[in-house]
Design a protein around this motif. Structure first.
Motif, PDB file in Angstrom:
ATOM      1  N   ASP A   1      13.597  26.909  12.289  1.00 17.74           N
ATOM      2  CA  ASP A   1      15.060  26.954  12.383  1.00 17.74           C
ATOM      3  C   ASP A   1      15.656  25.673  11.810  1.00 17.74           C
ATOM      4  N   PRO A   2      16.170  25.732  10.585  1.00 17.46           N
ATOM      5  CA  PRO A   2      16.746  24.520   9.968  1.00 17.46           C
ATOM      6  C   PRO A   2      18.023  24.033  10.636  1.00 17.46           C
ATOM      7  N   GLN A   3      18.583  24.824  11.550  1.00 14.43           N
ATOM      8  CA  GLN A   3      19.798  24.408  12.259  1.00 14.43           C
ATOM      9  C   GLN A   3      19.488  23.460  13.423  1.00 14.43           C
ATOM     10  N   LEU A   4      18.220  23.332  13.790  1.00 16.30           N
ATOM     11  CA  LEU A   4      17.858  22.439  14.889  1.00 16.30           C
ATOM     12  C   LEU A   4      17.819  20.991  14.399  1.00 16.30           C
ATOM     13  N   GLY A   5      18.400  20.101  15.184  1.00 17.00           N
ATOM     14  CA  GLY A   5      18.344  18.686  14.852  1.00 17.00           C
ATOM     15  C   GLY A   5      17.127  17.993  15.426  1.00 17.00           C
ATOM     16  N   PHE A   6      16.670  18.484  16.581  1.00 15.91           N
ATOM     17  CA  PHE A   6      15.517  17.856  17.217  1.00 15.91           C
ATOM     18  C   PHE A   6      14.879  18.796  18.221  1.00 15.91           C
ATOM     19  N   VAL A   7      13.677  18.424  18.628  1.00 20.77           N
ATOM     20  CA  VAL A   7      12.911  19.161  19.631  1.00 20.77           C
ATOM     21  C   VAL A   7      12.506  18.191  20.731  1.00 20.77           C
ATOM     22  N   ALA A   8      12.588  18.626  21.970  1.00 24.87           N
ATOM     23  CA  ALA A   8      12.055  17.864  23.109  1.00 24.87           C
ATOM     24  C   ALA A   8      10.970  18.706  23.763  1.00 24.87           C
ATOM     25  N   THR A   9       9.992  18.052  24.345  1.00 25.04           N
ATOM     26  CA  THR A   9       8.889  18.782  24.966  1.00 25.04           C
ATOM     27  C   THR A   9       8.602  18.254  26.361  1.00 25.04           C
TER      28      THR A   9
ATOM     29  N   MET B   1       6.496  16.283  33.849  1.00 23.91           N
ATOM     30  CA  MET B   1       7.730  15.505  33.776  1.00 23.91           C
ATOM     31  C   MET B   1       8.972  16.350  34.057  1.00 23.91           C
ATOM     32  N   VAL B   2       9.100  17.478  33.376  1.00 25.50           N
ATOM     33  CA  VAL B   2      10.300  18.318  33.491  1.00 25.50           C
ATOM     34  C   VAL B   2       9.971  19.520  34.367  1.00 25.50           C
ATOM     35  N   SER B   3      10.702  19.656  35.449  1.00 21.36           N
ATOM     36  CA  SER B   3      10.372  20.680  36.440  1.00 21.36           C
ATOM     37  C   SER B   3      11.025  22.027  36.158  1.00 21.36           C
ATOM     38  N   CYS B   4      12.126  22.034  35.388  1.00 27.33           N
ATOM     39  CA  CYS B   4      12.843  23.293  35.167  1.00 27.33           C
ATOM     40  C   CYS B   4      13.213  23.434  33.696  1.00 27.33           C
ATOM     41  N   ALA B   5      12.278  23.936  32.908  1.00 29.31           N
ATOM     42  CA  ALA B   5      12.516  24.113  31.478  1.00 29.31           C
ATOM     43  C   ALA B   5      13.630  25.119  31.216  1.00 29.31           C
ATOM     44  N   ALA B   6      13.739  26.138  32.070  1.00 30.57           N
ATOM     45  CA  ALA B   6      14.766  27.158  31.868  1.00 30.57           C
ATOM     46  C   ALA B   6      16.161  26.554  31.908  1.00 30.57           C
ATOM     47  N   ALA B   7      16.377  25.587  32.801  1.00 29.96           N
ATOM     48  CA  ALA B   7      17.686  24.949  32.897  1.00 29.96           C
ATOM     49  C   ALA B   7      17.992  24.140  31.637  1.00 29.96           C
ATOM     50  N   VAL B   8      16.985  23.493  31.082  1.00 27.60           N
ATOM     51  CA  VAL B   8      17.188  22.718  29.858  1.00 27.60           C
ATOM     52  C   VAL B   8      17.561  23.637  28.709  1.00 27.60           C
ATOM     53  N   ARG B   9      16.864  24.753  28.594  1.00 24.68           N
ATOM     54  CA  ARG B   9      17.146  25.693  27.511  1.00 24.68           C
ATOM     55  C   ARG B   9      18.527  26.323  27.668  1.00 24.68           C
ATOM     56  N   ALA B  10      18.947  26.569  28.897  1.00 29.34           N
ATOM     57  CA  ALA B  10      20.233  27.225  29.131  1.00 29.34           C
ATOM     58  C   ALA B  10      21.400  26.296  28.856  1.00 29.34           C
ATOM     59  N   ASN B  11      21.303  25.054  29.277  1.00 29.09           N
ATOM     60  CA  ASN B  11      22.400  24.096  29.101  1.00 29.09           C
ATOM     61  C   ASN B  11      21.831  22.685  29.139  1.00 29.09           C
ATOM     62  N   PRO B  12      21.415  22.157  27.989  1.00 27.80           N
ATOM     63  CA  PRO B  12      20.776  20.836  27.968  1.00 27.80           C
ATOM     64  C   PRO B  12      21.621  19.736  28.579  1.00 27.80           C
ATOM     65  N   LEU B  13      22.917  19.718  28.314  1.00 24.86           N
ATOM     66  CA  LEU B  13      23.774  18.658  28.850  1.00 24.86           C
ATOM     67  C   LEU B  13      23.847  18.717  30.375  1.00 24.86           C
ATOM     68  N   ALA B  14      24.062  19.901  30.914  1.00 27.19           N
ATOM     69  CA  ALA B  14      24.151  20.037  32.372  1.00 27.19           C
ATOM     70  C   ALA B  14      22.815  19.698  33.018  1.00 27.19           C
ATOM     71  N   ALA B  15      21.706  20.040  32.372  1.00 24.10           N
ATOM     72  CA  ALA B  15      20.382  19.783  32.938  1.00 24.10           C
ATOM     73  C   ALA B  15      20.085  18.302  33.065  1.00 24.10           C
ATOM     74  N   LEU B  16      20.737  17.479  32.243  1.00 27.83           N
ATOM     75  CA  LEU B  16      20.495  16.033  32.295  1.00 27.83           C
ATOM     76  C   LEU B  16      20.958  15.420  33.613  1.00 27.83           C
ATOM     77  N   ALA B  17      21.880  16.062  34.286  1.00 28.48           N
ATOM     78  CA  ALA B  17      22.322  15.541  35.579  1.00 28.48           C
ATOM     79  C   ALA B  17      21.222  15.655  36.618  1.00 28.48           C
ATOM     80  N   ARG B  18      20.287  16.571  36.379  1.00 25.05           N
ATOM     81  CA  ARG B  18      19.183  16.775  37.325  1.00 25.05           C
ATOM     82  C   ARG B  18      17.978  15.918  36.960  1.00 25.05           C
TER      83      ARG B  18
END
Length: 297
Positions: free
Chosen positions: A110-118, A131-148
């Motif tokens: 996907d050339p529209q992606l700027g970066f990948v996190a794992t 490290m990351v306990s809820c991947a689904a939350a990150v995929r759904a809303n990365p900004l909101a997931a950062l609060a967690r």
């Protein structure tokens, strides 16, 4: 075959030599990608013989910065990137097998992606913890997931060079810089999150995250994040975290006998989202608030 630069900042001290060698080896072992390793030695604590050994290796690009700062070393390393993608690795951490190839796959698809996190592991006392306990939350809303939880570890990302320029590494936060960067990148770019662990962070008692300076810097970093053009719900989340940080620092100040600062920080915590939670704490500071005006120091 995709080309990837891996930037490794290090103080190149004798005590970090074995872990640095492990980090480099884990990068050189990458399969499915053409890897260029950029080692940025920073500060004046380096071992001269070890630095010479690094410079003698033809498979490494070695740079030196006199100022001892990992974020600034990362920024300098970014200016040396000439490959399609780039990543970072601390000198006491390591990549797992296939790490870079797994990160490249979404960016190539996907050339529209700027970066990948794992995802990855934090090794504490010899035990790997995800490290990351809820991947689904990150995929759904990365900004909101950062609060967690912060989903962008220093060694957990892969960035498209044509999209993410050196400007994103200018003026880094002195600590918690990857949380700050995650907010900035998630605001500006589409991303993918890969839930497969691709790295291992070796947690030690000497880690910067254990230092008092690191803890004290949290409030300033959160204020910088709050100043970003965040969506309203995310902005409220961040302001709530500012309030929690003010409360924690107020308690530290009270325990240290800095009552003016404690009162000022506590007052700020009450005015931010979720501040009602700290109202009962007022009884511990009320005698000092009545004696003299609150003044932060």
């Amino acid at each position: 075959m995709p080309t990837v630069s891996v930037i490794i900042p290090t103080t190149c001290e004798e005590r970090r030599w074995s872990s640095l060698q492990r980090a480099i080896a884990s990068t050189r072992a990458s399969e499915g990608v053409d890897v260029k390793v950029i080692v940025v030695v920073n500060g004046k604590r380096f071992d001269a013989a070890k630095l010479a050994e690094l410079r003698a290796r033809p498979d490494l690009t070695v740079a030196y910065r006199e100022e001892g700062s990992a974020p600034l070393a990362q920024r300098h390393g970014r200016t040396l990137v000439g490959t399609e993608f780039f990543a970072f690795l601390d000198d006491d951490d390591e990549y797992l097998p296939q790490a870079l190839a797994q990160r490249c796959a979404p960016l190539l698809a996907d050339p529209q992606l700027g970066f990948v996190a794992t995802n990855g592991y934090r090794c504490v006392g010899g035990e790997d913890r995800l490290m990351v306990s809820c991947a689904a939350a990150v995929r759904a809303n990365p900004l909101a997931a950062l609060a967690r939880e912060n989903w962008l570890a220093s060694c957990g990302g892969l960035f498209r060079t044509s999209s993410i320029g050196p400007v994103y590494f200018d003026d880094p936060a002195p600590f918690l810089e990857w949380t700050y960067l995650a907010y900035r990148l998630a605001l500006d770019f589409n991303m993918a999150f890969v839930d497969t662990p691709t790295f291992r962070i070796h947690d030690t008692p000497a880690s910067l995250s254990k230092s008092d300076a690191y803890r004290a810097a949290e409030l300033d970093v959160l204020r910088r994040i709050a100043a970003l053009p965040l969506p309203a719900p995310v902005a409220r989340q961040v302001r709530g975290k500012v309030g929690a940080a003010c409360h924690d620092l107020a308690d530290q100040a009270r325990m240290a006998g800095r009552y003016g600062r404690a009162v000022a920080l506590h007052a700020r915590s009450l005015l931010l989202p979720g501040g009602w939670r700290y109202l009962a704490y007022s009884r511990k500071l009320l005698p000092f608030a009545l004696k003299r005006p609150a003044a932060a120091s």
